[in-house]
Motif scaffolding. Structure first.
Motif, PDB file in Angstrom:
ATOM      1  N   PRO A 212     -22.755 -10.236   6.509  1.00 36.83           N
ATOM      2  CA  PRO A 212     -23.859 -10.504   5.585  1.00 36.83           C
ATOM      3  C   PRO A 212     -25.231 -10.220   6.178  1.00 36.83           C
ATOM      4  N   GLY A 213     -25.407 -10.468   7.479  1.00 36.52           N
ATOM      5  CA  GLY A 213     -26.698 -10.197   8.103  1.00 36.52           C
ATOM      6  C   GLY A 213     -26.995  -8.710   8.152  1.00 36.52           C
ATOM      7  N   PHE A 214     -26.026  -7.926   8.606  1.00 33.68           N
ATOM      8  CA  PHE A 214     -26.174  -6.467   8.644  1.00 33.68           C
ATOM      9  C   PHE A 214     -26.458  -5.933   7.247  1.00 33.68           C
TER      10      PHE A 214
ATOM     11  N   GLN B 111     -23.077   7.537  11.447  1.00 31.17           N
ATOM     12  CA  GLN B 111     -23.279   6.687  10.285  1.00 31.17           C
ATOM     13  C   GLN B 111     -24.769   6.341  10.214  1.00 31.17           C
ATOM     14  N   HIS B 112     -25.364   6.537   9.049  1.00 33.73           N
ATOM     15  CA  HIS B 112     -26.817   6.382   8.923  1.00 33.73           C
ATOM     16  C   HIS B 112     -27.152   5.668   7.626  1.00 33.73           C
ATOM     17  N   GLY B 113     -28.064   4.701   7.729  1.00 30.08           N
ATOM     18  CA  GLY B 113     -28.521   3.998   6.544  1.00 30.08           C
ATOM     19  C   GLY B 113     -29.954   3.529   6.698  1.00 30.08           C
ATOM     20  N   LEU B 114     -30.739   3.699   5.649  1.00 32.58           N
ATOM     21  CA  LEU B 114     -32.102   3.174   5.646  1.00 32.58           C
ATOM     22  C   LEU B 114     -32.051   1.652   5.682  1.00 32.58           C
ATOM     23  N   SER B 115     -33.078   1.055   6.263  1.00 36.68           N
ATOM     24  CA  SER B 115     -33.042  -0.390   6.494  1.00 36.68           C
ATOM     25  C   SER B 115     -34.323  -1.050   6.026  1.00 36.68           C
ATOM     26  N   ARG B 116     -34.190  -2.335   5.753  1.00 34.16           N
ATOM     27  CA  ARG B 116     -35.347  -3.171   5.455  1.00 34.16           C
ATOM     28  C   ARG B 116     -35.272  -4.395   6.365  1.00 34.16           C
ATOM     29  N   SER B 117     -36.416  -4.954   6.688  1.00 37.59           N
ATOM     30  CA  SER B 117     -36.457  -6.109   7.577  1.00 37.59           C
ATOM     31  C   SER B 117     -35.817  -7.320   6.895  1.00 37.59           C
ATOM     32  N   SER B 118     -35.054  -8.068   7.681  1.00 36.14           N
ATOM     33  CA  SER B 118     -34.389  -9.258   7.161  1.00 36.14           C
ATOM     34  C   SER B 118     -34.304 -10.304   8.260  1.00 36.14           C
TER      35      SER B 118
ATOM     36  N   THR C 118     -29.739 -12.784  20.471  1.00 35.76           N
ATOM     37  CA  THR C 118     -28.933 -13.952  20.087  1.00 35.76           C
ATOM     38  C   THR C 118     -28.143 -13.675  18.823  1.00 35.76           C
ATOM     39  N   TRP C 119     -28.802 -13.082  17.814  1.00 37.21           N
ATOM     40  CA  TRP C 119     -28.085 -12.765  16.578  1.00 37.21           C
ATOM     41  C   TRP C 119     -26.993 -11.717  16.827  1.00 37.21           C
ATOM     42  N   ALA C 120     -27.328 -10.672  17.571  1.00 38.37           N
ATOM     43  CA  ALA C 120     -26.372  -9.583  17.801  1.00 38.37           C
ATOM     44  C   ALA C 120     -25.145 -10.056  18.564  1.00 38.37           C
ATOM     45  N   THR C 121     -25.340 -10.913  19.570  1.00 38.92           N
ATOM     46  CA  THR C 121     -24.234 -11.308  20.456  1.00 38.92           C
ATOM     47  C   THR C 121     -23.483 -12.548  19.965  1.00 38.92           C
ATOM     48  N   GLN C 122     -24.164 -13.414  19.216  1.00 36.70           N
ATOM     49  CA  GLN C 122     -23.546 -14.680  18.820  1.00 36.70           C
ATOM     50  C   GLN C 122     -23.160 -14.752  17.349  1.00 36.70           C
ATOM     51  N   THR C 123     -23.673 -13.836  16.537  1.00 33.15           N
ATOM     52  CA  THR C 123     -23.312 -13.810  15.114  1.00 33.15           C
ATOM     53  C   THR C 123     -22.641 -12.499  14.731  1.00 33.15           C
ATOM     54  N   PHE C 124     -23.372 -11.391  14.874  1.00 37.02           N
ATOM     55  CA  PHE C 124     -22.876 -10.100  14.410  1.00 37.02           C
ATOM     56  C   PHE C 124     -21.641  -9.656  15.181  1.00 37.02           C
ATOM     57  N   ARG C 125     -21.722  -9.686  16.501  1.00 35.66           N
ATOM     58  CA  ARG C 125     -20.611  -9.217  17.324  1.00 35.66           C
ATOM     59  C   ARG C 125     -19.335 -10.036  17.109  1.00 35.66           C
ATOM     60  N   PRO C 126     -19.387 -11.366  17.102  1.00 35.14           N
ATOM     61  CA  PRO C 126     -18.157 -12.135  16.868  1.00 35.14           C
ATOM     62  C   PRO C 126     -17.513 -11.865  15.512  1.00 35.14           C
ATOM     63  N   GLU C 127     -18.305 -11.452  14.530  1.00 38.97           N
ATOM     64  CA  GLU C 127     -17.713 -11.122  13.229  1.00 38.97           C
ATOM     65  C   GLU C 127     -16.698  -9.992  13.379  1.00 38.97           C
ATOM     66  N   ASP C 128     -17.057  -8.958  14.140  1.00 40.94           N
ATOM     67  CA  ASP C 128     -16.137  -7.844  14.354  1.00 40.94           C
ATOM     68  C   ASP C 128     -14.962  -8.245  15.239  1.00 40.94           C
ATOM     69  N   LEU C 129     -15.208  -9.060  16.248  1.00 39.83           N
ATOM     70  CA  LEU C 129     -14.119  -9.474  17.137  1.00 39.83           C
ATOM     71  C   LEU C 129     -13.045 -10.229  16.364  1.00 39.83           C
ATOM     72  N   ARG C 130     -13.457 -11.084  15.456  1.00 40.23           N
ATOM     73  CA  ARG C 130     -12.474 -11.818  14.649  1.00 40.23           C
ATOM     74  C   ARG C 130     -11.686 -10.866  13.752  1.00 40.23           C
ATOM     75  N   LEU C 131     -12.352  -9.868  13.210  1.00 33.44           N
ATOM     76  CA  LEU C 131     -11.675  -8.928  12.318  1.00 33.44           C
ATOM     77  C   LEU C 131     -10.580  -8.160  13.049  1.00 33.44           C
ATOM     78  N   VAL C 132     -10.910  -7.569  14.189  1.00 29.68           N
ATOM     79  CA  VAL C 132      -9.928  -6.719  14.866  1.00 29.68           C
ATOM     80  C   VAL C 132      -8.778  -7.542  15.435  1.00 29.68           C
ATOM     81  N   GLU C 133      -9.041  -8.754  15.864  1.00 28.54           N
ATOM     82  CA  GLU C 133      -7.957  -9.603  16.348  1.00 28.54           C
ATOM     83  C   GLU C 133      -6.983  -9.932  15.226  1.00 28.54           C
TER      84      GLU C 133
END
Length: 383
Positions: free
Chosen positions: A216-218, A238-245, A315-330
């Motif tokens: 959701p954050g990404f 992979q390329h996408g335009l972004s807005r600040s969030s 903090t967001w990248a390592t503690q929120t975003f990254r664990p989301e992918d780790l849970r998925l692949v496991e």
């Protein structure tokens, strides 16, 4: 080494992107398949070790363990970057530990054989009393090494094509998006023992079909309507335009880079130039077995001394975003072993190759299948 029956795939596997299915489940779970991949993919591929800043200083060295091989890259006293198998030729003991700054020579802790940083054997105790002993015969075994696109790569195949040919165009494209890539520093590193096959992790990276439900954050930052995934031989973008969030990528309107650019390079390294200037994340995969992959996740910034806003991003990248992918692949790795999984999954490729289309997975699986075919004598090479 004989061809394992499970590696037989149709000659046109994943060639038709619109009607593609994934690799069979046993390709992700079989140790026999993994052993074949070690010999026919990883032993001939350019493998990314680190950002070049980690080896900029004289006597700096970096070690990594990949598919059972202990590898080291070191910057010699002469300023030349070299790479070797990190094993003593006497009895096989490890020479360099972890990463850091070496003395001018490295001594094996087992029997004190001592080597110059160019790999030459300098001292072998009692060798003058050993018949027909020639120190020139016992240098460290070299690897191919290259600095490319701001990173250091090695290749176990001394006859491999140059990285500039294998990953043609990647250097120029990365530098066009992140001009200061060579000046970045490792601001954060997270190492995880991920209970998933290396291909499951690449599959997850190669599509954004899962982004809205799983990230959701990404998704609050990166516009799926503008998202594209293009192929460039042994790398994709992979390329996408972004807005600040505040939930994802937060940046001011004054920054020059207001887009997400994600690069996958064969076989399993991912470079992400994220919205905001002079910031990247990198995912290095170091497979251990069919069901285990060590991953290094790094955040690169202009300085290791980060601002509070940069710390918030880390903090967001390592503690929120990254664990989301780790849970998925496991979870996927576990599900692939279930009786309830039908053996192959449909790759969801839409006609428009939209931002949620999975055509990137089909491209990756086609390349993997080509390596198996090359091993079986059907192609000349898999790169």
């Amino acid at each position: 080494m004989q061809q394992h029956q499970s590696l037989q795939l149709p000659d046109d596997f994943c060639r038709d992107l619109d009607h593609a299915y994934t690799l069979p489940a046993n390709y992700y779970t079989s140790e026999s398949v993994f052993q074949h991949e070690k010999e026919h993919i990883f032993a001939h591929a350019w493998l990314c070790l680190c950002h070049a800043s980690e080896l900029a200083e004289i006597n700096a060295y970096v070690t990594r363990k990949i598919v059972g091989e202990n590898l080291v890259a070191v910057r010699g006293r002469d300023g030349v970057l070299r790479a070797f198998y990190n094993v003593c030729p006497h009895r096989g003991h490890e020479l360099f530990k972890d990463s850091g700054i070496s003395r001018n020579m490295v001594s094996c802790p087992y029997h004190a054989w001592t080597f110059k940083l160019d790999g030459e054997l300098a001292v072998a105790r009692n060798c003058e009393n050993v018949a027909h002993f020639d120190k020139a015969d016992y240098s460290l075994t070299p690897l191919r090494v290259a600095e490319y696109a701001g990173f250091v790569f090695v290749n176990m195949d001394m006859d491999a094509a140059p990285i500039e040919q294998t990953l043609s165009g990647l250097d120029a494209h990365l530098k066009s998006v992140c001009p200061n890539i060579a000046e970045l520093q490792v601001a954060s590193r997270t190492i995880t023992d991920t209970p998933a096959n290396w291909k499951v992790i690449v599959d997850n990276y190669m599509e954004c079909y899962h982004c809205a439900p799983a990230h959701p954050g990404f998704s609050s930052s990166v516009d799926s309507a503008s998202y594209t995934h293009t192929f460039h031989g042994n790398w994709t973008l992979q390329h996408g335009l972004s807005r600040s969030s505040d939930q994802g990528y937060a940046f001011g309107q004054e920054v020059s880079n207001q887009a997400f650019s994600g690069y996958w390079a064969w076989p399993c390294v991912m470079f992400n130039v994220v919205p905001g200037d002079d910031t990247m994340t990198v995912i290095y995969e170091y497979p251990v077995s069919a069901g285990l992959t060590v991953q290094y996740y790094e955040v690169l910034m202009k300085s290791k001394d980060v601002t509070p806003q940069q710390r918030d991003f880390i903090t967001w990248a390592t503690q929120t975003f990254r664990p989301e992918d780790l849970r998925l692949v496991e979870s996927v790795q576990q599900g692939l072993q279930s009786r309830g999984y039908r053996g192959q999954g449909r790759i969801m490729v839409d006609a428009n190759r939209s931002g949620i289309s999975e055509h990137g997975i089909a491209h990756f699986h086609r390349k993997v299948a080509a390596c198996y075919a090359a091993q079986n004598g059907q192609n000349d090479a898999c790169d």
